[in-house]
Design a protein around this motif. Structure first.
Motif, mmCIF file in Angstrom:
data_model
loop_
_atom_site.group_PDB
_atom_site.id
_atom_site.type_symbol
_atom_site.label_atom_id
_atom_site.label_comp_id
_atom_site.label_asym_id
_atom_site.label_seq_id
_atom_site.Cartn_x
_atom_site.Cartn_y
_atom_site.Cartn_z
ATOM 1 N N GLY A 1 0.846 -1.203 0.000
ATOM 2 C CA GLY A 1 0.000 0.000 0.000
ATOM 3 C C GLY A 1 0.873 1.241 0.000
ATOM 4 O O GLY A 1 0.700 2.152 0.805
ATOM 5 N N GLU B 1 1.296 -1.665 -4.734
ATOM 6 C CA GLU B 1 0.118 -0.784 -4.679
ATOM 7 C C GLU B 1 -0.986 -1.410 -5.533
ATOM 8 O O GLU B 1 -0.732 -1.897 -6.631
ATOM 9 N N ASP C 1 -2.658 -6.789 -5.730
ATOM 10 C CA ASP C 1 -3.426 -6.866 -4.485
ATOM 11 C C ASP C 1 -2.665 -7.768 -3.511
ATOM 12 O O ASP C 1 -2.467 -8.960 -3.783
ATOM 13 N N THR D 1 5.696 9.301 5.521
ATOM 14 C CA THR D 1 4.942 9.014 4.308
ATOM 15 C C THR D 1 4.083 10.252 3.977
ATOM 16 O O THR D 1 3.993 11.177 4.778
ATOM 17 N N TYR E 1 0.803 10.423 3.855
ATOM 18 C CA TYR E 1 -0.292 10.515 4.835
ATOM 19 C C TYR E 1 0.225 10.978 6.193
ATOM 20 O O TYR E 1 -0.411 11.781 6.872
HETATM 21 N N1 SAM Z 1 1.278 4.319 2.452
HETATM 22 C C1 SAM Z 1 0.860 5.580 1.859
HETATM 23 C C2 SAM Z 1 1.043 6.706 2.846
HETATM 24 O O1 SAM Z 1 1.195 6.422 4.039
HETATM 25 O O2 SAM Z 1 1.052 7.876 2.422
HETATM 26 C C3 SAM Z 1 -0.595 5.492 1.342
HETATM 27 C C4 SAM Z 1 -1.659 5.241 2.385
HETATM 28 S S1 SAM Z 1 -3.281 4.994 1.666
HETATM 29 C C5 SAM Z 1 -4.364 5.339 2.964
HETATM 30 C C6 SAM Z 1 -3.381 3.222 1.567
HETATM 31 C C7 SAM Z 1 -2.887 2.674 0.240
HETATM 32 O O3 SAM Z 1 -2.889 1.250 0.306
HETATM 33 C C8 SAM Z 1 -3.762 3.055 -0.934
HETATM 34 O O4 SAM Z 1 -2.965 3.588 -1.965
HETATM 35 C C9 SAM Z 1 -4.416 1.733 -1.351
HETATM 36 O O5 SAM Z 1 -4.714 1.669 -2.721
HETATM 37 C C10 SAM Z 1 -3.362 0.724 -0.926
HETATM 38 N N2 SAM Z 1 -3.895 -0.623 -0.653
HETATM 39 C C11 SAM Z 1 -4.970 -0.922 0.095
HETATM 40 N N3 SAM Z 1 -5.189 -2.249 0.123
HETATM 41 C C12 SAM Z 1 -4.195 -2.822 -0.605
HETATM 42 C C13 SAM Z 1 -3.869 -4.158 -0.967
HETATM 43 N N4 SAM Z 1 -4.635 -5.187 -0.556
HETATM 44 N N5 SAM Z 1 -2.788 -4.380 -1.727
HETATM 45 C C14 SAM Z 1 -2.031 -3.335 -2.167
HETATM 46 N N6 SAM Z 1 -2.296 -2.050 -1.866
HETATM 47 C C15 SAM Z 1 -3.360 -1.786 -1.099
#
Ligand code: SAM
Length: 215
Positions: A45, A68, A98, A194, A196
């Motif tokens: 993610g 991602e 995923d 990060t 976020y």
């Molecule tokens: N890690 C980054 C940050 O802290 O700035 C992004 C946080 S964002 C809330 C969560 C990210 O996880 C999103 O981009 C989402 O698409 C990705 N994500 C969620 N479930 C996932 C999965 N099962 N496999 C891969 N990526 C996933």
């Protein structure tokens, strides 16, 4: 994260050299892909990729794989690398994938660390299995982590953090360390923020952080 459909992002991602388009083919062969036996650290993610790109630039002797789920998000990480003045880092790869199927792309003992940063909380009980720190996900991680390998998790979401602490116990993993306030703790030394995290810290929200590993 907003999931606008960025036009042509799949094609742009596929064309970037640092993106692995068929990651299943590398299961058990990541050392060959990187051309060395350095440890492999994975971020699940990764969003726009600031965290993993920064780590890859800092630690040339560690290989990094960013995962991602959505191409509309991953494209931002690809653009960051393409716009960088630096050469493409040889120790960094991106995958649109995923993480539910992570055991299809790494084999036993192949991964030395997993980072989970500000993972989606999935607040409804019936979606608990989708949380990246659920015991179902911990089981998947235990199938790919090395013996001393660990998971490091950061979140602003206290409910998700408390859930994660419980899942670690239920899965019979060891809690190595935890804090409810990363930025006022010893773990802030060397902490890479990060996207976020930067937002939440600016809002004055405390950041929770834990590290856990298999017993
Ligand atoms: N890690 C980054 C940050 O802290 O700035 C992004 C946080 S964002 C809330 C969560 C990210 O996880 C999103 O981009 C989402 O698409 C990705 N994500 C969620 N479930 C996932 C999965 N099962 N496999 C891969 N990526 C996933």
């Amino acid at each position: 994260m907003r999931l606008r459909n960025v036009k042509g992002s799949r094609e742009m991602i596929a064309a970037y050299e640092g993106v692995i388009n068929e990651p299943q083919e590398l299961k058990g062969k990541w050392a060959k892909e990187f051309g060395n036996n350095n440890p492999i650290h994975v971020e699940i993610g990764m969003g726009k990729g600031k965290f993993i790109s920064t780590l890859a630039a800092m630690n040339k002797d560690i290989n990094y794989v960013g995962i991602e789920k959505y191409s509309s998000v991953l494209i931002r990480a690809v653009q960051r690398e393409e716009n960088s003045e630096e050469e493409r880092p040889s120790n960094l790869r991106f995958i649109r994938f995923d993480a539910e199927y992570i055991t299809d792309i790494f084999s036993e003992n192949e991964v030395d660390r997993i980072y989970l940063n500000f993972s989606d909380p999935w607040p409804k009980d019936r979606h608990a299995k989708r949380r990246l720190t659920s015991k179902e996900f911990l089981k998947r991680y235990s199938a790919i982590l090395s013996k001393e390998g660990s998971v490091i998790f950061k979140t602003d979401n206290r409910d998700l953090f408390d859930f994660s602490l419980e899942q670690i116990k239920e899965a019979d993993w060891e809690l190595v360390s935890y804090t409810y306030d990363l930025h006022n703790s010893e773990f802030v030394n060397g902490n890479v923020m990060t996207e976020y995290e930067t937002k939440f810290v600016e809002m004055g929200k405390p950041i929770n952080r834990l590290e856990c590993k298999m017993k």
